[in-house]
Every structure is written in structure tokens, then in C-alpha cells.
Write a protein that holds these residues in place. Structure first.
Motif, PDB file in Angstrom:
ATOM      1  N   LYS A   1      39.519  36.022  52.791  1.00 52.56           N
ATOM      2  CA  LYS A   1      40.307  35.566  53.939  1.00 52.56           C
ATOM      3  C   LYS A   1      41.231  36.669  54.418  1.00 52.56           C
ATOM      4  O   LYS A   1      40.911  37.436  55.303  1.00 52.56           O
ATOM      5  CB  LYS A   1      41.111  34.312  53.581  1.00 52.56           C
ATOM      6  N   ALA A   2      42.407  36.731  53.818  1.00 51.44           N
ATOM      7  CA  ALA A   2      43.401  37.684  54.310  1.00 51.44           C
ATOM      8  C   ALA A   2      43.222  39.038  53.626  1.00 51.44           C
ATOM      9  O   ALA A   2      42.311  39.240  52.829  1.00 51.44           O
ATOM     10  CB  ALA A   2      44.776  37.128  54.036  1.00 51.44           C
ATOM     11  N   LYS A   3      44.138  39.949  53.927  1.00 47.99           N
ATOM     12  CA  LYS A   3      44.207  41.257  53.276  1.00 47.99           C
ATOM     13  C   LYS A   3      44.483  41.052  51.794  1.00 47.99           C
ATOM     14  O   LYS A   3      45.202  40.125  51.417  1.00 47.99           O
ATOM     15  CB  LYS A   3      45.326  42.026  53.976  1.00 47.99           C
ATOM     16  N   MET A   4      43.893  41.872  50.976  1.00 54.33           N
ATOM     17  CA  MET A   4      44.214  41.790  49.557  1.00 54.33           C
ATOM     18  C   MET A   4      45.703  42.099  49.423  1.00 54.33           C
ATOM     19  O   MET A   4      46.177  43.109  49.913  1.00 54.33           O
ATOM     20  CB  MET A   4      43.387  42.803  48.760  1.00 54.33           C
ATOM     21  N   SER A   5      46.434  41.201  48.791  1.00 55.39           N
ATOM     22  CA  SER A   5      47.877  41.394  48.703  1.00 55.39           C
ATOM     23  C   SER A   5      48.417  40.759  47.433  1.00 55.39           C
ATOM     24  O   SER A   5      48.058  39.630  47.104  1.00 55.39           O
ATOM     25  CB  SER A   5      48.538  40.775  49.936  1.00 55.39           C
ATOM     26  N   LYS A   6      49.299  41.508  46.781  1.00 54.32           N
ATOM     27  CA  LYS A   6      49.922  41.028  45.552  1.00 54.32           C
ATOM     28  C   LYS A   6      50.487  39.630  45.742  1.00 54.32           C
ATOM     29  O   LYS A   6      50.415  38.784  44.866  1.00 54.32           O
ATOM     30  CB  LYS A   6      51.081  41.972  45.185  1.00 54.32           C
ATOM     31  N   SER A   7      51.072  39.390  46.915  1.00 48.68           N
ATOM     32  CA  SER A   7      51.738  38.104  47.145  1.00 48.68           C
ATOM     33  C   SER A   7      50.750  36.954  47.324  1.00 48.68           C
ATOM     34  O   SER A   7      51.154  35.807  47.308  1.00 48.68           O
ATOM     35  CB  SER A   7      52.636  38.186  48.378  1.00 48.68           C
ATOM     36  N   LEU A   8      49.467  37.250  47.528  1.00 48.26           N
ATOM     37  CA  LEU A   8      48.503  36.170  47.796  1.00 48.26           C
ATOM     38  C   LEU A   8      47.609  35.823  46.599  1.00 48.26           C
ATOM     39  O   LEU A   8      46.858  34.857  46.655  1.00 48.26           O
ATOM     40  CB  LEU A   8      47.617  36.541  48.993  1.00 48.26           C
ATOM     41  N   GLY A   9      47.696  36.623  45.542  1.00 54.21           N
ATOM     42  CA  GLY A   9      46.904  36.329  44.348  1.00 54.21           C
ATOM     43  C   GLY A   9      45.404  36.416  44.581  1.00 54.21           C
ATOM     44  O   GLY A   9      44.629  35.657  44.001  1.00 54.21           O
ATOM     45  N   ASN A  10      44.989  37.321  45.448  1.00 50.18           N
ATOM     46  CA  ASN A  10      43.551  37.494  45.705  1.00 50.18           C
ATOM     47  C   ASN A  10      43.108  38.927  45.401  1.00 50.18           C
ATOM     48  O   ASN A  10      42.327  39.521  46.120  1.00 50.18           O
ATOM     49  CB  ASN A  10      43.235  37.127  47.159  1.00 50.18           C
ATOM     50  N   CYS A  11      43.662  39.438  44.314  1.00 55.49           N
ATOM     51  CA  CYS A  11      43.533  40.881  44.034  1.00 55.49           C
ATOM     52  C   CYS A  11      42.644  41.191  42.835  1.00 55.49           C
ATOM     53  O   CYS A  11      42.597  40.418  41.881  1.00 55.49           O
ATOM     54  CB  CYS A  11      44.901  41.459  43.691  1.00 55.49           C
ATOM     55  N   ILE A  12      42.017  42.348  42.886  1.00 57.70           N
ATOM     56  CA  ILE A  12      41.466  42.976  41.688  1.00 57.70           C
ATOM     57  C   ILE A  12      42.407  44.139  41.383  1.00 57.70           C
ATOM     58  O   ILE A  12      42.587  45.040  42.214  1.00 57.70           O
ATOM     59  CB  ILE A  12      40.024  43.480  41.919  1.00 57.70           C
ATOM     60  N   TYR A  13      43.055  44.081  40.218  1.00 60.55           N
ATOM     61  CA  TYR A  13      44.043  45.101  39.880  1.00 60.55           C
ATOM     62  C   TYR A  13      43.374  46.303  39.230  1.00 60.55           C
ATOM     63  O   TYR A  13      42.350  46.159  38.546  1.00 60.55           O
ATOM     64  CB  TYR A  13      45.098  44.510  38.934  1.00 60.55           C
ATOM     65  N   LEU A  14      43.995  47.470  39.452  1.00 57.62           N
ATOM     66  CA  LEU A  14      43.442  48.689  38.853  1.00 57.62           C
ATOM     67  C   LEU A  14      43.399  48.571  37.331  1.00 57.62           C
ATOM     68  O   LEU A  14      42.555  49.160  36.689  1.00 57.62           O
ATOM     69  CB  LEU A  14      44.310  49.902  39.239  1.00 57.62           C
ATOM     70  N   SER A  15      44.320  47.787  36.777  1.00 55.77           N
ATOM     71  CA  SER A  15      44.396  47.682  35.322  1.00 55.77           C
ATOM     72  C   SER A  15      43.652  46.466  34.775  1.00 55.77           C
ATOM     73  O   SER A  15      43.702  46.203  33.579  1.00 55.77           O
ATOM     74  CB  SER A  15      45.865  47.625  34.909  1.00 55.77           C
ATOM     75  N   ASP A  16      42.968  45.701  35.620  1.00 51.87           N
ATOM     76  CA  ASP A  16      42.210  44.553  35.105  1.00 51.87           C
ATOM     77  C   ASP A  16      41.143  45.025  34.116  1.00 51.87           C
ATOM     78  O   ASP A  16      40.393  45.961  34.413  1.00 51.87           O
ATOM     79  CB  ASP A  16      41.490  43.821  36.261  1.00 51.87           C
ATOM     80  N   PRO A  17      41.042  44.362  32.948  1.00 55.65           N
ATOM     81  CA  PRO A  17      39.961  44.713  32.022  1.00 55.65           C
ATOM     82  C   PRO A  17      38.591  44.377  32.641  1.00 55.65           C
ATOM     83  O   PRO A  17      38.510  43.562  33.565  1.00 55.65           O
ATOM     84  CB  PRO A  17      40.206  43.830  30.801  1.00 55.65           C
ATOM     85  N   ALA A  18      37.541  44.998  32.102  1.00 54.12           N
ATOM     86  CA  ALA A  18      36.202  44.859  32.688  1.00 54.12           C
ATOM     87  C   ALA A  18      35.778  43.388  32.805  1.00 54.12           C
ATOM     88  O   ALA A  18      35.184  42.987  33.804  1.00 54.12           O
ATOM     89  CB  ALA A  18      35.202  45.649  31.868  1.00 54.12           C
TER      90      ALA A  18
END
Ligand code: ATP
Ligand code: MG
Length: 382
Positions: free
Chosen positions: A208-225
Motif C-alpha cells: 500500500k503505502a511507502k515502506m515506513s518504520k511508523s507503518l510496520g510494513n518493513c523488511i529491516y536490514l537486520s532482520d534474520p533470514a
């Protein structure tokens, strides 16, 4: 030759995600390695983060180290880039105070990013809002404080995502207004947008929207595989692509947007096995071939997601590995920030002195007071 200087940064409201990476961070590392810039300043914008997190300072405080760890893991090198904490440079707030006078409330209201962010955060414009949160003045004015950040370092170049375009335009207006009113003390910056269209505003995993920390729709650089896989698996594709054999849509399909942003030519060889299935197999040499097959039908979402997962992890794995090492050396990370902040402060302090001199509010500077006394004595002796 005029100096080429970069200023950019991130709000410490969470760990950095792949939107930050393709929108700005990857570019910064490339620019850092290009050797084309005289100075690179990277700011952790904690003061800006407080404009909409005033009640949650602990969140901001905790995330400073997270952002710093992400920076260093992604390849920012403190020997080549100055990494610093915004709130520790009080000169920035002083500049903001003077720039406030050069901007109207009406102009701020027109800023489309501020408008969108106000809506996203549920701040309301209504006066009659006992039960709703109004717009914090600091948040409303953050484009002005951002102009202070950029101009304090006399930045010529600001590598950011597309959402920052109105902010850079606002900064340019402030610079022009300042220079024409008080004299040419400030430098007008240029925005540097990603050249890959998919990276301008990476959508969230919800599509939907832009990937944004505030929206909880993110893949983080530090997410485990395994977390990356969970998120990729749940990603939005084309709701009309129900059967594998159905023709699929590529436009607006987030999996393809991410592939556009992350895929490299070598991935087709390296991850060819993703397209080998029990019932059907494909041999692709580039993304256009994958898209053509998806449009034609026959290529399933799972196969595609497997490939995306491999492609993402190819970038994320080295970042994750470096992060693990850095996490064992927290004192080093804070030392990087302390030193960077010290260096950045000297530069901002010089700019503030230039600004005050241009505005003639440097009454007690050397030589200035004598002149001022003479001027006033002359006035009173007439
Ligand atoms: P917040 O929700 O707290 O505002 P954010 O995720 O929007 O966080 P910022 O710290 O505001 O992140 O943005 C930092 C930088 O990353 C900016 O240059 C911004 O343009 C860029 N950026 C953020 N999200 C994206 C995205 N989804 N795609 C491309 N660039 C992005
Ligand atoms: Mg933002």
C-alpha cells in the motif's frame, strides 16, 4: 573549485529498512567510495524524531545506536564520512530560530510531505480536538529545522528518497531568501534522487503505502533470514493471479518492485535453482524475461518469492554479518558518534558565525563592537 559536500540522515525511530537502503543508504556508500566529495555528513536526526515522539524519548534514545549499527554495517566508513547526533549540535537550533522568520505558516501548510505525514500520524487540524492529538508546532516546522541541518554544513548534495523533495525545495527557498535579505552566507543544495524508479519510494510489504518504520510494513536490514522469508512469503502480489496458469500483473506488484530495486545481473545464474520446480522449470537470464513469463501465466508466486528472498538475502547477509560483529563492540560505535559529533559541531559553529555576521547580530565579535560604538557615538554627537 567549489566544494562538494553531502548532508543526509535518518530519524532514529526504528532500525533501518530496505526502503532506506535503496532510497538513500546504498547511494551514500557509493558516493563515499567514489571519492568525489570533499566532505560527507551523515546525521542521526534525534531532535527531528522528537517532534512527533515527544512523549517517547526513550524510543528515540534507544534507536540512535540501532541506526548507527545499521550505518556501519551497510558500509558507511567513519574514516570517510562524519556520522553525528543532531541534538548535540545546538547551533542547529539557533539557525532554525532565525530561519523561522523567513517562512510563512501558509507555505508550511502547502508542503505535501508534511500534509501526508500529519494524516498518517492522526494529528488533526481541528481546533476542537480535546480527544485527538493536534499537530505539534515542532513537527509542523520540521522542514525549517531540516533547512538548518542542510545549510549548517554548506551541503551541495542531499541524497534522499522522493518523499524528501518538498523539504529540499523548502531549503532552497530559505537559502535564496536569506542570501537576498542578508548577504550570500548560505549554499543552495541539490537533491540527489535514486536513478532507479523503484527506489524513489519503495512500497511496504503490504503493497500500500511507502515502506515506513511508523507503518510496520518493513523488511529491516537486520532482520534474520527466517524473518525475511516470513515477510516475503506474506507479501502482496497481484490479487488477480489466483492460479499459477493465470496471467499476472507486474505493475503495482510489490514483489517485482523489490526485484527492480535489488536484482543484479549475476543473480539469474546464482539463484537459477529457484526457478526449478517439480512440475515446471524456467531458465531466465534477466528480469525482463521473468516479467514476460509472469504476464503470460505459468510462473507461480511462490517460485517468484523464493527468488526474491534469495536476491534480498544476497544483499542483507553481509550487512547482518557485519552487524553481529559491531554489536560486540558498542563502545567503538559510541566513540564514532562522539568524534563525528565533535567534528560536525565545529563546521556548524562556523556557519552560525557566518550567518550572524551576515545578519549583523554578531555584536561582540572582534572588531565589530568597536565599529558599533563608533557608529552610535557618531549618531549621538550629531
Ligand atoms: P518515519 O516513519 O519515522 O518518518 P521513515 O521510515 O520515513 O521513518 P526517515 O528517517 O523519515 O524514515 O527517512 C530517512 C531517509 O530514507 C530519507 O532520505 C527518506 O527519503 C528515505 N526513505 C524512507 N523510506 C523510504 C522508502 N520507502 N523508499 C525510499 N526511500 C525512503
Ligand atoms: Mg519519514
Amino acid at each position: 573549485m567549489p566544494k562538494k559536500i553531502i548532508l543526509t540522515g535518518d530519524r532514529p525511530t526504528g532500525r533501518l529498512h530496505i526502503g532506506h537502503y535503496v532510497g538513500s543508504l546504498r547511494r551514500r556508500v557509493e558516493l563515499q567510495e567514489s571519492g568525489e566529495f570533499d566532505k560527507i555528513f551523515i546525521m542521526i536526526a534525534d531532535a527531528q524524531a522528537l517532534t512527533d515522539n515527544a512523549g517517547n524519548p526513550e524510543k528515540v534514545r534507544q534507536n540512535i545506536i540501532e541506526v548507527a549499527l545499521d550505518y556501519l554495517s551497510a558500509g558507511l566508513d567513519p574514516e570517510k564520512s562524519v556520522i553525528f547526533i543532531q541534538s548535540q549540535i545546538s547551533e542547529l537550533t539557533e539557525l532554525t530560530f532565525f530561519y523561522n522568520n523567513l517562512v510563512t505558516v501558509q507555505r508550511l501548510r502547502r508542503n505535501p510531505t508534511v500534509k501526508a505525514e500529519i494524516q498518517m500520524r492522526g494529528f488533526t487540524e481541528s481546533e476542537d480536538n480535546d480527544n485527538k492529538a493536534g499537530i505539534p508546532v515542532g513537527f509542523f516546522c520540521y522542514p525549517i529545522s531540516q533547512a538548518a541541518d542542510i545549510t549548517a554544513f554548506k551541503a551541495t548534495t542531499v541524497p534522499v528518497g522522493e518523499d524528501q523533495e518538498p523539504m529540499i525545495e523548502q531549503t532552497r527557498e530559505i537559502v535564496r531568501k536569506f542570501n537576498s535579505t542578508y548577504g550570500p552566507a548560505l549554499v543552495e543544495p541539490e537533491i540527489l534522487l535514486p536513478d532507479n524508479a523503484a527506489c524513489l519510494r519503495l512500497p511496504g510489504t503490504d503493497g500500500k503505502a511507502k515502506m515506513s518504520k511508523s507503518l510496520g510494513n518493513c523488511i529491516y536490514l537486520s532482520d534474520p533470514a527466517d524473518v525475511v522469508w516470513e515477510k516475503v512469503r506474506g507479501m502482496y502480489t497481484d490479487p488477480g493471479h489466483l492460479q499459477v496458469s493465470d496471467p499476472g500483473k507486474v505493475e503495482g506488484n510489490t514483489v517485482f518492485t523489490y526485484l527492480d530495486a535489488f536484482c543484479k545481473p549475476e543473480h539469474f545464474d546464482k539463484f537459477a535453482s529457484c526457478f526449478v520446480g517439480k512440475k515446471v522449470s524456467f531458465e531466465f537470464h534477466n528480469l525482463d524475461e521473468v516479467k514476460a513469463q509472469y504476464r503470460a501465466g505459468g510462473l507461480g508466486d511462490m517460485m517468484l518469492k523464493n527468488f526474491l528472498n534469495a536476491v534480498l538475502n544476497d544483499t542483507l547477509e553481509p550487512i547482518r554479518e557485519r552487524r553481529k560483529e559491531l554489536e560486540k563492540n558498542i563502545p567503538y560505535v559510541y566513540e564514532v558518534l562522539r568524534k563525528g559529533t565533535e567534528e560536525a559541531r565545529k563546521v556548524a559553529s562556523q556557519t552560525l558565525a557566518d550567518v550572524k555576521a551576515a545578519m549583523k547580530i554578531n555584536y561582540f565579535d572582534e572588531g565589530v563592537l568597536d565599529e558599533l560604538i563608533k557608529e552610535q557615538q557618531l549618531k549621538y554627537s550629531e
